[in-house]
Design a protein around this motif. Structure first.
Motif, PDB file in Angstrom:
ATOM      1  N   ALA A   1      -2.448   3.492  -0.078  1.00  0.00           N
ATOM      2  CA  ALA A   1      -3.268   1.719   0.287  1.00  0.00           C
ATOM      3  C   ALA A   1      -1.683   0.790  -0.708  1.00  0.00           C
ATOM      4  O   ALA A   1      -1.855  -0.139  -0.589  1.00  0.00           O
ATOM      5  N   ASP A   2      -1.696   1.681  -1.740  1.00  0.00           N
ATOM      6  CA  ASP A   2      -0.367   0.260  -3.277  1.00  0.00           C
ATOM      7  C   ASP A   2       0.250   0.653  -2.101  1.00  0.00           C
ATOM      8  O   ASP A   2       1.663  -0.806  -2.278  1.00  0.00           O
ATOM      9  N   TRP A   3       1.670   1.291  -1.469  1.00  0.00           N
ATOM     10  CA  TRP A   3       1.968   1.059  -0.158  1.00  0.00           C
ATOM     11  C   TRP A   3       2.151   0.026   0.732  1.00  0.00           C
ATOM     12  O   TRP A   3       2.808  -0.747   0.697  1.00  0.00           O
ATOM     13  N   LYS A   4       1.243   0.209   1.218  1.00  0.00           N
ATOM     14  CA  LYS A   4       0.560  -0.821   2.167  1.00  0.00           C
ATOM     15  C   LYS A   4       0.498  -2.668   1.799  1.00  0.00           C
ATOM     16  O   LYS A   4       1.037  -3.689   2.253  1.00  0.00           O
ATOM     17  N   ARG A   5       0.344  -2.043   0.551  1.00  0.00           N
ATOM     18  CA  ARG A   5      -0.074  -3.673  -0.644  1.00  0.00           C
ATOM     19  C   ARG A   5       1.449  -3.861  -0.547  1.00  0.00           C
ATOM     20  O   ARG A   5       1.948  -5.178  -0.392  1.00  0.00           O
TER      21      ARG A   5
ATOM     22  N   PRO B   1      -5.769  -5.914  -3.848  1.00  0.00           N
ATOM     23  CA  PRO B   1      -6.167  -4.431  -3.836  1.00  0.00           C
ATOM     24  C   PRO B   1      -6.673  -4.643  -2.182  1.00  0.00           C
ATOM     25  O   PRO B   1      -7.539  -5.273  -1.082  1.00  0.00           O
ATOM     26  N   VAL B   2      -6.079  -3.363  -1.853  1.00  0.00           N
ATOM     27  CA  VAL B   2      -6.300  -2.960   0.197  1.00  0.00           C
ATOM     28  C   VAL B   2      -7.811  -2.501  -0.179  1.00  0.00           C
ATOM     29  O   VAL B   2      -8.281  -1.671  -0.513  1.00  0.00           O
TER      30      VAL B   2
ATOM     31  N   PRO C   1      -6.218  -8.125   2.230  1.00  0.00           N
ATOM     32  CA  PRO C   1      -6.190  -6.306   2.965  1.00  0.00           C
ATOM     33  C   PRO C   1      -6.910  -5.466   3.448  1.00  0.00           C
ATOM     34  O   PRO C   1      -8.084  -5.307   2.614  1.00  0.00           O
ATOM     35  N   VAL C   2      -7.167  -5.188   4.902  1.00  0.00           N
ATOM     36  CA  VAL C   2      -7.950  -4.594   5.336  1.00  0.00           C
ATOM     37  C   VAL C   2      -7.545  -3.645   6.194  1.00  0.00           C
ATOM     38  O   VAL C   2      -6.990  -3.708   7.491  1.00  0.00           O
TER      39      VAL C   2
END
Length: 446
Positions: free
Chosen positions: A111-115, A134-135, A427-428
């Protein structure tokens, strides 16, 4: 298809690039990050190396397997020093299946990487990355639709997902992404293909769980004969299917519809037209709707829902008492949405319109203060340009839903250049274990 040239010829004026031979010996490399598709990134000298299954900070031994862009693709042989974020992939098919690329990454780290990818994409367009929240992560076991590849062999049916960068099919026994009833259908889907598809044929089979039963579309080489149609009817009865259709030479043919496939948006039922887009998970659709509603807080009066589709947002927002005008190029979606709105007596009108070629603009935006946008992956370039024009100055709030951070950042830049401010991005992630990400963004003018 590329044109063939004589082996000794080359385009005039263009120097011939030297060919780089693939390293034959295994390489031990340090992974510096993740690429856009979730591959580990390392360097062999000055050459970038993309390694499926590797994580940042790891030391790995790999073998070059081919070219990839300006670099090399490499097969992971061994992890010499593992990342603290490495976890055991939960799926038994993970090593072969191309459906997921990040099951070896801890969920919080993923999730952190995508954010971070989203923030970097905004920063590259000169937009403030600090607005990214946050995602919101939608877990596995929630997918209500899937498309499987299949091949009919003489003694069995192979059905599953294509292996990574391959036409080979991983024969699925289970899929952790799917809702349990959809995963449980896998053996029965093999039986359906075996009953109606000729030996040697292959294709796709899409399945959507609706509130009234499964909706299937099966690729077939020819229209099924009477015996095959009888088998389809028996299968539909045994598994309470809502509809079964066939894709033949690129044309959809309805074969059997025991009951209308119905989908719900916040309690409002809509007929699902064949092969129509639907959010991949109900939980994801609910999360997006909640984020859209939150982003509309403080607005009132009529609103536009552009690229409205079946009414994922339009129907619930009309149910909230808002007068909604929806636009979309899909005529069957607009017809289904209009029928649902009429039956529910909701203040919603829906119009067929190609917003890529004919955006809502100029005088049509007079007195419009609020717009919801949910474009496809290509984004909404023309529509955002229209909203950014002085003629759209009455629009004070834009809420955009996007499944592509890259085209979102482009369109966000257009809106901000036209006087809007990007206030918030939520982000979802309903595509866990993959590099994909959706978002809901709020823009305010002035």
């Amino acid at each position: 298809m590329s044109q063939r040239r004589h082996p000794g010829s080359r385009p005039a004026g263009k120097p011939q690039k030297a060919k780089t031979a693939l390293p034959k010996a295994p390489m031990t490399l340090t992974v510096s990050g993740l690429g856009a598709q979730g591959d580990g990134l390392a360097r062999h000298g000055e050459t970038p190396v993309f390694i499926a299954g590797a994580l940042p900070g790891e030391t790995v031994t790999v073998r070059a397997s081919g070219k990839k862009g300006d670099g090399l693709a490499a097969e992971l042989i061994a992890v010499e020093t593992a990342s603290a974020e490495r976890v055991e992939p939960p799926c038994p098919h993970y090593s072969a299946c191309g459906g997921c690329s990040l099951q070896h990454y801890a969920p919080a780290a993923e999730a952190d990487w995508k954010r971070d990818i989203l923030r970097q994409t905004l920063r590259a367009r000169g937009l403030d990355p600090a607005v990214v929240e946050p995602v919101i992560r939608i877990g596995a076991g929630t997918r209500q639709r899937a498309t499987f590849a299949w091949r009919r062999l003489r003694d069995r049916v192979v059905l599953g997902y294509n292996q990574r960068a391959s036409h080979q099919i991983t024969d699925l026994q289970t899929c952790l992404l799917l809702e349990a009833p959809l995963s449980a259908l896998l053996p029965a889907l093999r039986g359906l293909v075996a009953a109606v598809a000729p030996v040697g044929s292959m294709g796709d089979l899409s399945v959507t769980l609706t509130d009234s039963g499964a909706d299937l579309c099966l690729d077939l080489p020819d229209y099924p004969g009477l015996e095959a149609l009888e088998q389809i009817g028996l299968w539909a009865e045994a598994h309470a299917a809502a509809r079964i259709g066939a894709q033949i030479d690129g044309v959809y043919h309805p074969l059997l519809t025991p009951r209308a496939p119905l989908v719900r948006f916040d309690g409002a039922s809509v007929d699902l037209p064949p092969q129509m887009f639907l959010q991949p998970s109900r939980a994801g659709a609910d999360a997006l709707l909640a984020a859209v509603r939150a982003a509309l807080t403080g607005t009132e009066g009529p609103l536009l829902d552009l690229f409205c589709g079946l009414g994922t947002f339009a129907l619930p927002l009309a149910g909230d008492g808002r007068t909604v005008r929806g636009f979309d190029s899909e005529s069957t979606a607009i017809a289904a949405l209009s029928r649902a709105a009429k039956a529910l007596k909701r203040p919603l009108t829906a119009t067929v319109r190609d917003l890529f070629r004919d955006p809502v603009e100029g005088k049509e935006l007079k007195d419009v203060t609020t717009v919801v946008l949910d474009p496809p992956r290509a984004g909404a370039d023309a529509q955002c340009r229209a909203l950014a024009e002085p003629a759209g100055a009455s629009v004070r709030r834009v809420v955009m839903v996007s499944c592509s951070p890259a085209t979102f950042a482009r369109d966000a830049r257009t809106l901000c250049d036209g006087g809007f401010r990007l206030m918030q991005v939520v982000p979802v992630d309903q595509f866990v274990w993959s590099p994909h990400l959706e978002l809901v963004a709020r823009f305010e003018r002035g």
